[in-house]
Structures are given as structure tokens and as C-alpha cells.
Design a protein around this motif. Structure first.
Motif, mmCIF file in Angstrom:
data_model
loop_
_atom_site.group_PDB
_atom_site.id
_atom_site.type_symbol
_atom_site.label_atom_id
_atom_site.label_comp_id
_atom_site.label_asym_id
_atom_site.label_seq_id
_atom_site.Cartn_x
_atom_site.Cartn_y
_atom_site.Cartn_z
ATOM 1 N N PHE A 299 0.846 -1.194 0.000
ATOM 2 C CA PHE A 299 0.000 0.000 0.000
ATOM 3 C C PHE A 299 0.891 1.257 0.000
ATOM 4 O O PHE A 299 1.793 1.390 0.818
ATOM 5 C CB PHE A 299 -0.881 -0.072 1.258
ATOM 6 C CG PHE A 299 -1.959 0.963 1.344
ATOM 7 C CD1 PHE A 299 -2.296 1.774 0.259
ATOM 8 C CD2 PHE A 299 -2.679 1.109 2.527
ATOM 9 C CE1 PHE A 299 -3.304 2.714 0.347
ATOM 10 C CE2 PHE A 299 -3.691 2.050 2.633
ATOM 11 C CZ PHE A 299 -4.002 2.845 1.541
ATOM 12 N N GLY A 300 0.610 2.184 -0.925
ATOM 13 C CA GLY A 300 1.463 3.370 -1.085
ATOM 14 C C GLY A 300 1.236 4.473 -0.064
ATOM 15 O O GLY A 300 1.976 5.462 -0.058
ATOM 16 N N LEU A 301 0.214 4.346 0.787
ATOM 17 C CA LEU A 301 -0.081 5.418 1.753
ATOM 18 C C LEU A 301 1.091 5.633 2.715
ATOM 19 O O LEU A 301 1.635 4.671 3.261
ATOM 20 C CB LEU A 301 -1.335 5.041 2.556
ATOM 21 C CG LEU A 301 -1.774 6.019 3.652
ATOM 22 C CD1 LEU A 301 -2.334 7.300 3.056
ATOM 23 C CD2 LEU A 301 -2.823 5.375 4.556
ATOM 24 N N ARG A 302 1.472 6.903 2.930
ATOM 25 C CA ARG A 302 2.557 7.237 3.862
ATOM 26 C C ARG A 302 2.057 8.322 4.817
ATOM 27 O O ARG A 302 2.295 9.512 4.616
ATOM 28 C CB ARG A 302 3.786 7.763 3.106
ATOM 29 C CG ARG A 302 4.429 6.762 2.168
ATOM 30 C CD ARG A 302 5.122 5.624 2.941
ATOM 31 N NE ARG A 302 5.741 4.664 2.034
ATOM 32 C CZ ARG A 302 5.089 3.665 1.445
ATOM 33 N NH1 ARG A 302 3.803 3.459 1.668
ATOM 34 N NH2 ARG A 302 5.723 2.839 0.635
ATOM 35 N N PRO A 303 1.334 7.909 5.878
ATOM 36 C CA PRO A 303 0.727 8.901 6.767
ATOM 37 C C PRO A 303 1.754 9.838 7.409
ATOM 38 O O PRO A 303 1.488 11.031 7.590
ATOM 39 C CB PRO A 303 -0.011 8.075 7.820
ATOM 40 C CG PRO A 303 0.309 6.652 7.566
ATOM 41 C CD PRO A 303 1.031 6.527 6.270
ATOM 42 N N ASN B 231 -3.230 11.899 -5.587
ATOM 43 C CA ASN B 231 -1.959 11.311 -6.005
ATOM 44 C C ASN B 231 -1.949 9.809 -5.688
ATOM 45 O O ASN B 231 -1.609 8.976 -6.528
ATOM 46 C CB ASN B 231 -0.808 12.039 -5.288
ATOM 47 C CG ASN B 231 0.561 11.594 -5.771
ATOM 48 O OD1 ASN B 231 0.892 10.416 -5.693
ATOM 49 N ND2 ASN B 231 1.356 12.526 -6.257
ATOM 50 N N LEU B 232 -2.377 9.490 -4.444
ATOM 51 C CA LEU B 232 -2.362 8.091 -4.006
ATOM 52 C C LEU B 232 -3.321 7.242 -4.834
ATOM 53 O O LEU B 232 -3.035 6.098 -5.164
ATOM 54 C CB LEU B 232 -2.718 8.028 -2.513
ATOM 55 C CG LEU B 232 -2.512 6.699 -1.833
ATOM 56 C CD1 LEU B 232 -1.056 6.257 -1.911
ATOM 57 C CD2 LEU B 232 -2.953 6.759 -0.374
ATOM 58 N N SER B 233 -4.481 7.823 -5.185
ATOM 59 C CA SER B 233 -5.446 7.015 -5.940
ATOM 60 C C SER B 233 -4.978 6.792 -7.374
ATOM 61 O O SER B 233 -5.497 5.920 -8.063
ATOM 62 C CB SER B 233 -6.848 7.614 -5.874
ATOM 63 O OG SER B 233 -6.845 8.855 -6.475
HETATM 64 O O1 LIG Z 1 5.634 10.428 -0.910
HETATM 65 C C1 LIG Z 1 4.948 9.453 -1.219
HETATM 66 O O2 LIG Z 1 5.244 8.284 -0.844
HETATM 67 C C2 LIG Z 1 3.737 9.614 -2.033
HETATM 68 O O3 LIG Z 1 3.064 8.639 -2.327
HETATM 69 C C3 LIG Z 1 3.306 10.991 -2.445
HETATM 70 C C4 LIG Z 1 2.239 11.593 -1.540
HETATM 71 C C5 LIG Z 1 2.081 13.087 -1.999
HETATM 72 O O4 LIG Z 1 1.202 13.346 -2.819
HETATM 73 O O5 LIG Z 1 2.910 13.899 -1.559
HETATM 74 C C6 LIG Z 1 0.948 10.875 -1.714
HETATM 75 C C7 LIG Z 1 0.503 9.932 -0.815
HETATM 76 C C8 LIG Z 1 1.269 9.536 0.366
HETATM 77 O O6 LIG Z 1 0.446 9.160 1.424
HETATM 78 C C9 LIG Z 1 2.263 10.560 0.746
HETATM 79 C C10 LIG Z 1 2.673 11.526 -0.110
#
Ligand SMILES: O=C(O)C(=O)C[C@]1(C(=O)O)C=C[C@@H](O)C=C1
Length: 266
Positions: free
Chosen positions: A52-56, A90-92
Motif C-alpha cells: 500500500f502506497g499510503l505514507r501517513p 496522487n495516491l489514488s
Molecule cells: O511520498 C509518497 O510516498 C507519495 O506517495 C506521495 C504523496 C504526496 O502526494 O505527496 C501521496 C501519498 C502519500 O500518502 C504521501 C505523499
């Protein structure tokens, strides 16, 4: 003394011309930023990260940095809402990001908080049972948002689900109201320098007695919810699952179930 002409406000036409010019600049930058989503996803894949790409944590650091930058008119709420929307979009684009919400009897507020935090880009479904939202959060690229209600201890189930973690408390701004829901997903939670940790215990002691018992180990706890023999606390700071400071904490069944950045206006 200035002339009347110097003090005259710009005409509506002039102000609209400036607004149109700014909109053009904003769109160019927005388009440039959105076009990087594919590169972000590719960079993660190249680094062997296919989850999962989410980075809280990264999102919290981005927003904190923006809020600390000089501004004359854009208020905190505007900055937070716009960037949450941009980052969620961006995430979607990176993967099949989707949301599931459980809000108890009336999910309206929980849905509102979910959109405020995760924007309008991801698909959202409201489910009648908390356990189904936890199930949806375990599917690839899923996030579950669940209300803190007096009659449910859905959060206790996370003790048996070590991969599923609380990573956000909603809303993220105190002036939007008290923390009323938590977001969970299969993500890594990282310290951001201003965090709260969520901790569960089955101790039958009162919440006040538990707060007092934790204090000598330097743990500042605040009760968040209690139901069905379990209690949920927010601990000030970031605690690992095996944190020594919790070794003597009251309760037989206890554990850290996640951590989240503290509200931005603390
Ligand atoms: O930096 C990331 O890992 C991204 O996926 C980019 C980004 C952003 O748009 O800045 C988008 C989603 C993430 O939760 C964190 C940051």
C-alpha cells in the motif's frame, strides 16, 4: 497625503483578471504535481515496495511544513483540506485506493470526517458492521475509518491483528471538533516528531487509576473509549509495540494498536 485615485480599490474586473492569472499558475503546478504520481509509484516498486502506497507520516510532515511557512491570508483549514485532497488524488493514481466507513447508528459525521481527511478521490462505502470495515481495511489498498462510540470496542480486535494499525485520528484539527474516529490500514506507522499512540488494556481498574499507574514510567495517558471490559487510551508520544515504558502497565491483555500524528493545532 495620498490622492483619492491612489487609494481607490481595484475594479472587480482587475481583481478577476488577477484571479484568472493565479488560477492558470495553480493549474500548471497542480498538473505538474499530479503527473508525478506514476513516478512515485515506479520509484516505490523499484525499491521493492509493492504494498500500500499510503505514507501517513510523510503526509503529516508535508502539512506541518506548509503550516509553518509564512502566509498572509490562507488559513490552516484551507491549507490542510487542499493538500489532503491533492495527496489523496496522487495516491489514488498509484493504486486501487479505497475507503470503508463504520459510523455506528448515524454515520453522517464519520463520513464527513473521512472525506475531510482522505479527500474525494477514493471510492467510499459505508458498512453497517465494524468488523466488515476492518475486513475491508485488510484488502489491498484499503483504509477503514471507524467511529469511537460508547457501545463498541472494535479497536480491541486490533490486538489480534498485528498488521492492521491505527494510523490517523480524525479530525486532525482540534477546531474541527473532538477526535471522533480512527483510521486503520495495513501500513507502517512511523514517528513524526509529534505523535500519539493508541493503547488497549483489559484492566478492570478505573481509567483514572490506569492513568495514575502509567505516570511513574513517564507515560502520559488520556482515556479515549471504554466498552465490553476493554479500555482505549491515547498516550502522548510514539511507543513501539514492545516499549519498555509499558512493561508494567495494568492489565492481562494489553497492547499498542497504532499511532498517529497529533492534531496540527495542538
Ligand atoms: O511520498 C509518497 O510516498 C507519495 O506517495 C506521495 C504523496 C504526496 O502526494 O505527496 C501521496 C501519498 C502519500 O500518502 C504521501 C505523499
Amino acid at each position: 497625503m495620498g490622492t483619492d485615485a491612489a487609494k481607490a480599490p481595484p475594479s472587480l474586473e482587475e481583481v478577476r483578471w488577477r484571479l484568472d492569472a493565479i488560477d492558470g499558475e495553480l493549474l500548471k503546478l497542480l498538473d505538474e504535481r499530479a503527473s508525478l504520481a506514476g513516478s512515485v509509484a515506479a520509484a516505490k516498486r523499484a525499491a521493492g515496495d509493492t504494498g500500500f502506497g499510503l505514507r501517513p507520516g510523510r503526509e503529516a510532515l508535508i502539512i506541518r511544513r506548509l503550516l509553518a511557512a509564512p502566509r498572509s491570508a490562507a488559513n490552516d483549514a484551507l491549507v490542510i483540506r487542499i493538500w489532503r485532497e491533492i495527496m489523496s488524488d496522487n495516491l489514488s493514481r498509484q493504486g486501487p485506493y479505497h475507503l470503508a466507513v463504520w459510523g455506528g447508528k448515524d454515520p453522517t459525521r464519520t463520513v464527513e470526517l473521512t472525506r475531510l481527511r482522505f479527500g474525494t478521490a477514493p471510492r467510499l462505502q459505508v458498512l453497517p458492521e465494524a468488523k466488515d470495515v476492518l475486513g475491508a481495511a485488510k484488502t489491498p489498498w484499503g483504509v477503514g475509518v471507524l467511529a469511537l462510540t460508547p457501545d463498541s470496542n472494535w479497536w480491541g480486535r486490533l490486538l489480534a491483528e498485528p498488521k492492521l494499525k491505527v494510523f490517523a485520528a480524525l479530525p486532525c484539527l482540534n477546531r474541527w471538533g473532538p477526535q471522533a474516529a480512527l483510521a486503520v490500514a495495513e501500513v507502517e506507522v512511523e514517528p513524526t516528531g509529534g505523535d500519539q499512540t493508541f493503547w488497549v488494556t483489559d484492566s478492570p481498574k478505573s481509567a483514572a487509576a490506569i492513568v495514575e499507574a502509567l505516570s511513574p514510567s513517564g507515560v502520559a495517558a488520556e482515556p479515549l473509549a471504554a466498552s465490553g471490559g476493554l479500555k482505549l487510551f491515547s498516550l502522548s508520544g510514539f511507543f513501539q509495540v514492545n516499549d519498555e515504558r509499558l512493561a508494567q502497565a495494568p492489565g492481562k491483555l494489553t497492547g499498542v494498536i497504532g499511532a498517529a500524528p497529533t492534531p496540527f493545532d495542538l
